[in-house]
Design a protein around this motif. Structure first.
Motif, PDB file in Angstrom:
ATOM      1  N   LEU A 126     -25.297   2.877  12.684  1.00  0.00           N
ATOM      2  CA  LEU A 126     -25.322   2.938  14.141  1.00  0.00           C
ATOM      3  C   LEU A 126     -23.984   2.533  14.748  1.00  0.00           C
ATOM      4  O   LEU A 126     -23.374   1.560  14.332  1.00  0.00           O
ATOM      5  CB  LEU A 126     -26.414   2.021  14.675  1.00  0.00           C
ATOM      6  N   GLN A 127     -23.544   3.292  15.724  1.00  0.00           N
ATOM      7  CA  GLN A 127     -22.341   2.999  16.481  1.00  0.00           C
ATOM      8  C   GLN A 127     -22.755   2.638  17.899  1.00  0.00           C
ATOM      9  O   GLN A 127     -23.035   3.518  18.700  1.00  0.00           O
ATOM     10  CB  GLN A 127     -21.421   4.236  16.520  1.00  0.00           C
ATOM     11  N   PRO A 128     -22.846   1.348  18.235  1.00  0.00           N
ATOM     12  CA  PRO A 128     -23.231   0.995  19.601  1.00  0.00           C
ATOM     13  C   PRO A 128     -22.232   1.569  20.607  1.00  0.00           C
ATOM     14  O   PRO A 128     -21.056   1.737  20.288  1.00  0.00           O
ATOM     15  CB  PRO A 128     -23.190  -0.533  19.610  1.00  0.00           C
ATOM     16  N   PRO A 129     -22.687   1.840  21.821  1.00  0.00           N
ATOM     17  CA  PRO A 129     -21.780   2.384  22.836  1.00  0.00           C
ATOM     18  C   PRO A 129     -20.571   1.466  23.048  1.00  0.00           C
ATOM     19  O   PRO A 129     -20.699   0.247  23.052  1.00  0.00           O
ATOM     20  CB  PRO A 129     -22.654   2.432  24.098  1.00  0.00           C
ATOM     21  N   PHE A 130     -19.421   2.074  23.186  1.00  0.00           N
ATOM     22  CA  PHE A 130     -18.163   1.359  23.441  1.00  0.00           C
ATOM     23  C   PHE A 130     -17.845   0.318  22.369  1.00  0.00           C
ATOM     24  O   PHE A 130     -17.209  -0.695  22.645  1.00  0.00           O
ATOM     25  CB  PHE A 130     -18.179   0.708  24.835  1.00  0.00           C
ATOM     26  N   LEU A 190     -14.452  -1.184  22.168  1.00  0.00           N
ATOM     27  CA  LEU A 190     -14.007  -2.071  23.245  1.00  0.00           C
ATOM     28  C   LEU A 190     -14.831  -3.342  23.393  1.00  0.00           C
ATOM     29  O   LEU A 190     -14.369  -4.326  23.972  1.00  0.00           O
ATOM     30  CB  LEU A 190     -14.056  -1.313  24.583  1.00  0.00           C
ATOM     31  N   VAL A 191     -16.062  -3.312  22.902  1.00  0.00           N
ATOM     32  CA  VAL A 191     -17.007  -4.404  23.139  1.00  0.00           C
ATOM     33  C   VAL A 191     -17.392  -5.048  21.807  1.00  0.00           C
ATOM     34  O   VAL A 191     -17.716  -4.351  20.848  1.00  0.00           O
ATOM     35  CB  VAL A 191     -18.276  -3.867  23.842  1.00  0.00           C
ATOM     36  N   ASP A 192     -17.351  -6.374  21.764  1.00  0.00           N
ATOM     37  CA  ASP A 192     -17.807  -7.103  20.579  1.00  0.00           C
ATOM     38  C   ASP A 192     -19.315  -7.293  20.693  1.00  0.00           C
ATOM     39  O   ASP A 192     -19.798  -8.249  21.304  1.00  0.00           O
ATOM     40  CB  ASP A 192     -17.100  -8.446  20.470  1.00  0.00           C
ATOM     41  N   TRP A 193     -20.065  -6.386  20.104  1.00  0.00           N
ATOM     42  CA  TRP A 193     -21.517  -6.375  20.207  1.00  0.00           C
ATOM     43  C   TRP A 193     -22.167  -7.599  19.572  1.00  0.00           C
ATOM     44  O   TRP A 193     -23.289  -7.949  19.916  1.00  0.00           O
ATOM     45  CB  TRP A 193     -22.067  -5.086  19.606  1.00  0.00           C
TER      46      TRP A 193
END
Length: 93
Positions: free
Chosen positions: A47-51, A54-57
């Motif tokens: 899975l590639q979380p959105p953004f 740019l964002v540290d999920w």
């Protein structure tokens, strides 16, 4: 199967929402659970979380590999401990 309204009510009452991998490397379910105030527990090897560039999920989501699914009850039980609850609250900011 839950209706959308029932699912929404459950998500609002939950602290952690399981977000399994779907048909594509992205899923709208992640954003949906965050909007309900729920911390996503993302179960995926791809899975590639959105953004994600740019964002540290890891600041507001938990991740686990698909191979760890048999350990899911143990992993969820850990979140019920005082330390686990602190980890969840830290991601709910």
């Amino acid at each position: 199967r839950l209706s959308q309204r029932e699912w929404s009510e459950v998500a609002y009452r939950s602290r952690i929402c399981i977000c399994p991998d779907g048909d594509s490397p992205n899923t709208g379910r992640i954003i949906e659970v965050i909007l309900h105030g729920c911390v996503p527990l993302i179960i995926s090897d791809r899975l590639q979380p959105p953004f994600h560039e740019l964002v540290d999920w890891s600041n507001f989501a938990f991740f686990m590999r698909e191979a760890d699914i048999p350990r899911l009850p143990e992993i969820l039980a850990r979140f019920a401990t005082p330390k686990g609850m602190m980890e969840v609250k830290a991601r709910q900011r």
